[in-house]
Enzyme design. Structure first.
Site, PDB file in Angstrom:
ATOM      1  N   ALA A  23       0.877  -1.169   0.000  1.00  0.00           N
ATOM      2  CA  ALA A  23       0.000   0.000   0.000  1.00  0.00           C
ATOM      3  C   ALA A  23       0.915   1.220   0.000  1.00  0.00           C
ATOM      4  CB  ALA A  23      -0.874  -0.030   1.244  1.00  0.00           C
ATOM      5  N   GLY A  66       0.593  -4.963   0.936  1.00  0.00           N
ATOM      6  CA  GLY A  66      -0.591  -4.977   0.060  1.00  0.00           C
ATOM      7  C   GLY A  66      -0.321  -5.635  -1.289  1.00  0.00           C
ATOM      8  N   GLU A 110      -0.629  -9.245  -0.666  1.00  0.00           N
ATOM      9  CA  GLU A 110      -2.068  -9.495  -0.452  1.00  0.00           C
ATOM     10  C   GLU A 110      -2.834  -9.490  -1.778  1.00  0.00           C
ATOM     11  OE1 GLU A 110      -2.087  -6.340   2.570  1.00  0.00           O
ATOM     12  OE2 GLU A 110      -3.183  -7.736   3.835  1.00  0.00           O
ATOM     13  N   GLU A 158       4.397  -5.108   7.417  1.00  0.00           N
ATOM     14  CA  GLU A 158       3.581  -4.119   8.125  1.00  0.00           C
ATOM     15  C   GLU A 158       4.035  -3.877   9.552  1.00  0.00           C
ATOM     16  OE1 GLU A 158       2.462  -6.174   5.883  1.00  0.00           O
ATOM     17  OE2 GLU A 158       0.792  -5.301   4.773  1.00  0.00           O
TER      18      GLU A 158
HETATM   19  N1  DAK Z   1       4.624   3.237  -0.785  1.00  0.00           N
HETATM   20  C1  DAK Z   1       5.007   4.405  -1.352  1.00  0.00           C
HETATM   21  N2  DAK Z   1       6.151   4.555  -2.039  1.00  0.00           N
HETATM   22  C2  DAK Z   1       6.955   3.496  -2.151  1.00  0.00           C
HETATM   23  C3  DAK Z   1       6.627   2.239  -1.576  1.00  0.00           C
HETATM   24  C4  DAK Z   1       5.394   2.133  -0.860  1.00  0.00           C
HETATM   25  N3  DAK Z   1       4.962   0.980  -0.324  1.00  0.00           N
HETATM   26  N4  DAK Z   1       7.622   1.384  -1.855  1.00  0.00           N
HETATM   27  C5  DAK Z   1       8.523   2.072  -2.571  1.00  0.00           C
HETATM   28  N5  DAK Z   1       8.144   3.332  -2.742  1.00  0.00           N
HETATM   29  C6  DAK Z   1       8.835   4.413  -3.470  1.00  0.00           C
HETATM   30  C7  DAK Z   1      10.035   4.909  -2.660  1.00  0.00           C
HETATM   31  O1  DAK Z   1       9.612   5.864  -1.705  1.00  0.00           O
HETATM   32  C8  DAK Z   1      10.885   5.512  -3.752  1.00  0.00           C
HETATM   33  O2  DAK Z   1      10.361   6.774  -4.099  1.00  0.00           O
HETATM   34  P1  DAK Z   1      11.319   8.049  -4.363  1.00  0.00           P
HETATM   35  O3  DAK Z   1      12.083   8.230  -3.097  1.00  0.00           O
HETATM   36  O4  DAK Z   1      12.189   7.621  -5.510  1.00  0.00           O
HETATM   37  O5  DAK Z   1      10.387   9.151  -4.663  1.00  0.00           O
HETATM   38  C9  DAK Z   1      10.645   4.587  -4.932  1.00  0.00           C
HETATM   39  O6  DAK Z   1       9.436   3.881  -4.649  1.00  0.00           O
HETATM   40  C10 DAK Z   1      11.746   3.557  -5.118  1.00  0.00           C
HETATM   41  O7  DAK Z   1      11.931   2.893  -3.886  1.00  0.00           O
HETATM   42  P2  DAK Z   1      13.349   2.766  -3.164  1.00  0.00           P
HETATM   43  O8  DAK Z   1      14.249   3.890  -3.527  1.00  0.00           O
HETATM   44  O9  DAK Z   1      13.099   2.536  -1.711  1.00  0.00           O
HETATM   45  O10 DAK Z   1      13.905   1.440  -3.848  1.00  0.00           O
HETATM   46  P3  DAK Z   1      14.923   0.383  -3.234  1.00  0.00           P
HETATM   47  O11 DAK Z   1      15.292  -0.518  -4.343  1.00  0.00           O
HETATM   48  O12 DAK Z   1      16.005   1.062  -2.461  1.00  0.00           O
HETATM   49  O13 DAK Z   1      14.050  -0.457  -2.170  1.00  0.00           O
HETATM   50  C11 DAK Z   1      12.082  -1.641  -1.419  1.00  0.00           C
HETATM   51  C12 DAK Z   1      12.962  -1.240  -2.622  1.00  0.00           C
HETATM   52  C13 DAK Z   1      10.844  -2.307  -1.971  1.00  0.00           C
HETATM   53  C14 DAK Z   1      12.855  -2.635  -0.539  1.00  0.00           C
HETATM   54  C15 DAK Z   1      11.748  -0.359  -0.584  1.00  0.00           C
HETATM   55  O14 DAK Z   1      11.178   0.598  -1.494  1.00  0.00           O
HETATM   56  C16 DAK Z   1      10.736  -0.616   0.482  1.00  0.00           C
HETATM   57  O15 DAK Z   1      11.069  -1.143   1.564  1.00  0.00           O
HETATM   58  N6  DAK Z   1       9.507  -0.158   0.249  1.00  0.00           N
HETATM   59  C17 DAK Z   1       8.439  -0.233   1.230  1.00  0.00           C
HETATM   60  C18 DAK Z   1       7.961  -1.633   1.321  1.00  0.00           C
HETATM   61  C19 DAK Z   1       6.890  -1.795   2.326  1.00  0.00           C
HETATM   62  O16 DAK Z   1       7.093  -1.660   3.554  1.00  0.00           O
HETATM   63  N7  DAK Z   1       5.739  -2.110   1.821  1.00  0.00           N
HETATM   64  C20 DAK Z   1       4.624  -2.538   2.627  1.00  0.00           C
HETATM   65  C21 DAK Z   1       3.806  -1.420   2.921  1.00  0.00           C
HETATM   66  S1  DAK Z   1       2.712  -1.862   4.204  1.00  0.00           S
HETATM   67  C22 DAK Z   1      -4.234  -1.232   6.239  1.00  0.00           C
HETATM   68  C23 DAK Z   1      -4.334  -1.258   4.862  1.00  0.00           C
HETATM   69  C24 DAK Z   1      -3.296  -1.719   4.136  1.00  0.00           C
HETATM   70  C25 DAK Z   1      -2.126  -2.111   4.755  1.00  0.00           C
HETATM   71  C26 DAK Z   1      -2.022  -2.069   6.106  1.00  0.00           C
HETATM   72  C27 DAK Z   1      -3.061  -1.652   6.862  1.00  0.00           C
HETATM   73  N8  DAK Z   1      -5.291  -0.756   6.974  1.00  0.00           N
HETATM   74  C28 DAK Z   1      -5.961   0.381   6.519  1.00  0.00           C
HETATM   75  C29 DAK Z   1      -5.578  -1.302   8.249  1.00  0.00           C
HETATM   76  C30 DAK Z   1      -1.036  -2.487   3.932  1.00  0.00           C
HETATM   77  C31 DAK Z   1       0.191  -2.119   4.328  1.00  0.00           C
HETATM   78  C32 DAK Z   1       1.308  -2.264   3.440  1.00  0.00           C
HETATM   79  O17 DAK Z   1       1.260  -2.609   2.297  1.00  0.00           O
END
Ligand code: DAK
Length: 256
Positions: A64, A109, A112, A132
């Site tokens: 997400a 997400g 998911e 998360e």
């Molecule tokens: N959201 C927004 N932007 C994201 C993103 C994300 N999930 N993942 C990556 N990006 C963006 C980065 O901010 C970066 O943007 P700029 O800085 O260039 O503007 C660009 O994509 C490239 O990412 P990186 O520079 O970080 O690339 P790397 O190769 O260094 O790293 C990575 C790749 C995938 C390991 C890293 O980007 C990363 O850790 N990303 C976040 C992954 C993450 O934690 N995803 C899970 C999100 S939690 C709920 C509803 C839904 C959910 C929970 C609760 N409720 C309402 C109860 C769901 C939650 C999730 O999905």
């Protein structure tokens, strides 16, 4: 549409989440567009199978959109979670099979979303996690319900509590994906499977998927009843006659 590409060919639709700058992260606009596409494909008689993938070589969907989520209050977070759950349940309950072509990071997400598809095929660079807990939240788009059913409770709990990424190879061993291929082979491999599906009876596929999905959610006793009902219903369609006649006549079935 700003964030989704749809290509249709030979009864197969390839739907690509296309926000490469944010590694295809799901913001509310993208969720809305996925919903719209799923509803349109459901009505499209020219489409029999859907392949869902992410654009670029790095990510399927990196979760997400954290930037968008970061400002939500409790009520907005609940609504956002419900919205995502609703869209993913539409995919899960679609009458058409969805194959997730996981071409890179499938995190939070993103994982998911792949779990709401009927099955997953991954490229060898794919990585899977529900990180998360590292952000102080829990999976909110159905992951707590769907992941344990696919990989087993112990593995799902390890993924939930550590937030750690697993490789495509590990995902393969755990049954999270059906197979792993190279990046170049990913779409052709999914298309080959999709092509096989298009040759089979659409009625039977829809009925079988429904029986499996329902059985997965309710008591086994009730699931067996649904299976019996869907099995009986298959005999009301011409495909059953054609399919069985073809077998007995040692030829390939010609389903309409
Ligand atoms: N959201 C927004 N932007 C994201 C993103 C994300 N999930 N993942 C990556 N990006 C963006 C980065 O901010 C970066 O943007 P700029 O800085 O260039 O503007 C660009 O994509 C490239 O990412 P990186 O520079 O970080 O690339 P790397 O190769 O260094 O790293 C990575 C790749 C995938 C390991 C890293 O980007 C990363 O850790 N990303 C976040 C992954 C993450 O934690 N995803 C899970 C999100 S939690 C709920 C509803 C839904 C959910 C929970 C609760 N409720 C309402 C109860 C769901 C939650 C999730 O999905």
């Amino acid at each position: 549409m700003n964030n989704i590409l749809v290509e249709k060919k030979d009864k197969i639709a390839v739907v690509t989440i296309n926000r490469p700058k944010a590694l295809n992260a799901l913001n509310s606009e993208t969720l809305g567009e996925i919903e719209q596409v799923v509803l349109e494909l459901e009505k499209d008689d020219e489409v029999r199978v859907v392949i869902l993938t992410g654009s670029g070589e790095k990510a399927f969907v990196a979760g997400a959109d954290i930037a968008e989520m970061s400002t939500l209050n409790t009520v907005e977070a609940y609504d956002f979670g419900k919205r995502g759950q609703g869209v993913f349940t539409l995919i899960e309950n679609s009458s058409k099979p969805y194959i997730a072509a996981v071409n890179g990071f499938a995190l939070g997400g993103g994982l998911e979303l792949s779990l709401s598809c009927d099955f997953r095929i991954a490229s060898d660079n794919a990585k899977f996690a529900i990180p998360e807990v590292t952000l102080g939240v829990i999976p909110g788009f159905g992951g707590t319900q769907r992941l344990p059913k696919i990989v087993g409770l112990g593995r799902a709990k390890e993924m939930l509590t550590t937030g750690a990424m697993i490789s495509a190879e590990q995902a393969d061993k755990w049954g999270l994906v059906n197979r792993v291929v190279t990046q170049e082979e990913l779409l052709p491999a999914c298309e080959e499977v999709a092509k096989k599906i298009t040759r089979n009876s659409a009625y039977a596929i829809t009925g079988g998927l429904k029986a499996m999905n329902e059985a997965n959610q309710i008591k086994q006793e009730d699931g067996l009843e649904i299976e019996a009902l869907m099995f009986g219903k298959a005999f009301t369609y011409p495909d059953q006659k054609e399919g069985m006649a073809a077998f007995l006549e040692k030829r390939r079935a010609n389903f309409k």
